[in-house]
Motif scaffolding. Structure first.
Motif, PDB file in Angstrom:
ATOM      1  N   ASN A  16      36.798  16.264  19.715  1.00 46.34           N
ATOM      2  CA  ASN A  16      35.699  16.141  20.672  1.00 46.34           C
ATOM      3  C   ASN A  16      35.173  17.522  21.046  1.00 46.34           C
ATOM      4  O   ASN A  16      35.711  18.561  20.637  1.00 46.34           O
ATOM      5  N   THR A  81      40.375  20.736  32.357  1.00 47.29           N
ATOM      6  CA  THR A  81      40.223  19.291  32.515  1.00 47.29           C
ATOM      7  C   THR A  81      40.849  18.818  33.815  1.00 47.29           C
ATOM      8  O   THR A  81      41.747  19.447  34.364  1.00 47.29           O
ATOM      9  N   HIS A 105      33.424  19.681  31.798  1.00 50.36           N
ATOM     10  CA  HIS A 105      33.126  19.339  30.412  1.00 50.36           C
ATOM     11  C   HIS A 105      32.572  17.933  30.269  1.00 50.36           C
ATOM     12  O   HIS A 105      31.750  17.662  29.395  1.00 50.36           O
ATOM     13  N   THR A 106      33.094  17.004  31.068  1.00 56.08           N
ATOM     14  CA  THR A 106      32.896  15.584  30.818  1.00 56.08           C
ATOM     15  C   THR A 106      32.453  14.873  32.085  1.00 56.08           C
ATOM     16  O   THR A 106      32.932  15.203  33.176  1.00 56.08           O
ATOM     17  N   TYR A 111      32.585   7.863  33.108  1.00 55.22           N
ATOM     18  CA  TYR A 111      33.459   7.299  32.088  1.00 55.22           C
ATOM     19  C   TYR A 111      34.510   6.381  32.704  1.00 55.22           C
ATOM     20  O   TYR A 111      34.807   5.304  32.181  1.00 55.22           O
ATOM     21  N   ASP A 256      26.538  12.829  27.934  1.00 58.02           N
ATOM     22  CA  ASP A 256      27.162  14.091  27.529  1.00 58.02           C
ATOM     23  C   ASP A 256      26.672  15.227  28.419  1.00 58.02           C
ATOM     24  O   ASP A 256      25.529  15.215  28.892  1.00 58.02           O
TER      25      ASP A 256
END
Length: 363
Positions: A16, A81, A105-106, A111, A256
């Protein structure tokens, strides 16, 4: 030499953008005088993440993570993270009065909310709690910075991304790759719900479609779209050749935070079709000949067919991992320099970095 310890819950064998961003940055940090150590799930017992077994979650204790950090003897700590390792590293830093940087990052809240009945507002409360304790939170784009600032995140700094333009480059296309009719529309990345692949696969487009990658949604999508070629995960030269075979790279994700695969496609001379959202809009909004952005993804795909491969390549050439790695290091040095107890040592570090750059600038 200054020692940077990066703590990340995302690491090999995951494929990823987080993993690629970290590993490419590490490759260049040593040239800038950094000794980088990693704390990843590979050093601990782990279990599959619910609903996403390809991701492994570390099962460990504060004491083990603290011991790993102390063995690294870090000058600086970067927590990549918000997972189990990131949480325990954050606790160690706060307990020991050590400043740290983080990265967004995410889209963690979106999610999780898509998989479990947890309100996004609660999850963003957690995100603020996690990142605002750090000395700086790195974000990839201006639009993401604006969005997170509006949600209450503080001390946001920019860390862009790069691309290997030697590996990802234009190549001669075969007339019918894999027996598929052109034009060939390709999407590459994790085959997961958050990537919004049905928005691409449902489109009525000329030619053929191909999906490269793997993930929890692959089996279901293969059954639902029998006319689409699913290749599974590809690496290295095999991946680069697949990028270059595409006539249009389709990026259907709306969630994203950047989109490393967009740069890989552009470097391959392949125009991009995407929604006008964070990531695509930051990369392509000022480069209309390199791709097409539209809320109607079909129209974006059709317009991208007439975009210029040369223009796509020129956009990619403005990004490099060397520049992104320097930006990453500068963020860490500046974030830590606001802490009085580290000021003297950091000035020496900054001076060494400046001298090193001056000595290599003319080469």
């Amino acid at each position: 030499m200054h020692r940077i310890t990066i703590v990340t819950d995302a690491w090999h064998p995951q494929v990823n953008g987080v993993v690629r961003s970290i590993e490419n940055t590490i490759l260049h940090l040593s040239d800038l005088g950094a000794d980088v150590r990693l704390i990843t799930p590979s050093g601990f017992r782990s279990i599959p993440c619910p609903t996403y077994p390809e991701i492994r979650l570390s099962v460990t204790t504060y004491g083990k993570v603290a011991a790993a950090l102390e063995r690294c003897r870090p000058s600086f700590v970067h927590i990549a993270t918000e997972g189990p390792l990131g949480l325990l590293a954050r606790r160690w830093c706060l307990k020991n009065g050590r400043p740290f940087t983080t990265c967004y990052h995410t889209r963690f809240p979106e999610y999780v909310a898509a998989r479990f009945p947890v309100p996004e507002a609660w999850l963003y409360r957690f995100v603020r709690w996690f990142h605002n304790a750090g000395a700086a939170c790195m974000v990839a784009t201006q639009s993401l910075e604006d969005e997170l600032a509006a949600r209450g995140l503080k001390r946001l700094v920019r860390w862009s991304r790069g691309i290997d333009t030697d590996r990802f480059r234009p190549r001669e296309k075969t007339p019918e790759p894999f027996g598929l009719k052109r034009p060939l529309f390709v999407s590459i990345g994790r085959v997961a719900p958050e990537k919004n692949l049905p928005a691409f696969l449902d489109l009525d487009l000329p030619g053929s479609k191909m999906v490269v990658g793997d993930g929890p949604a692959r089996r279901q999508l293969e059954a639902r779209y029998p006319d689409v070629l699913f290749t599974g995960v590809k690496h290295g030269e095999d991946l680069a050749r697949l990028f270059a075979e595409a006539d249009v790279f389709v990026f259907p994700s709306r969630t994203d935070t950047f989109g490393n695969t967009i740069l890989e496609a552009l470097a391959s001379g392949v125009p991009v079709a995407a929604y006008p959202v964070t990531g695509p809009i930051d990369i392509l909004a000022d480069h209309r000949q390199a791709g097409a952005l539209d809320e109607d993804l079909r129209q974006a795909c059709l317009r991208a067919l007439s975009c210029a491969p040369e223009a796509a390549r020129r956009v990619a050439e403005t990004y490099s991992w060397e520049a992104a790695s320097r930006q990453f290091l500068d963020n860490i040095l500046e974030a830590n320099d606001v802490m009085p107890r580290n000021r003297t040592g950091l000035k020496r570090v900054v001076s060494r970095v400046i001298r090193k750059r001056s000595g290599t600038a003319g080469r």
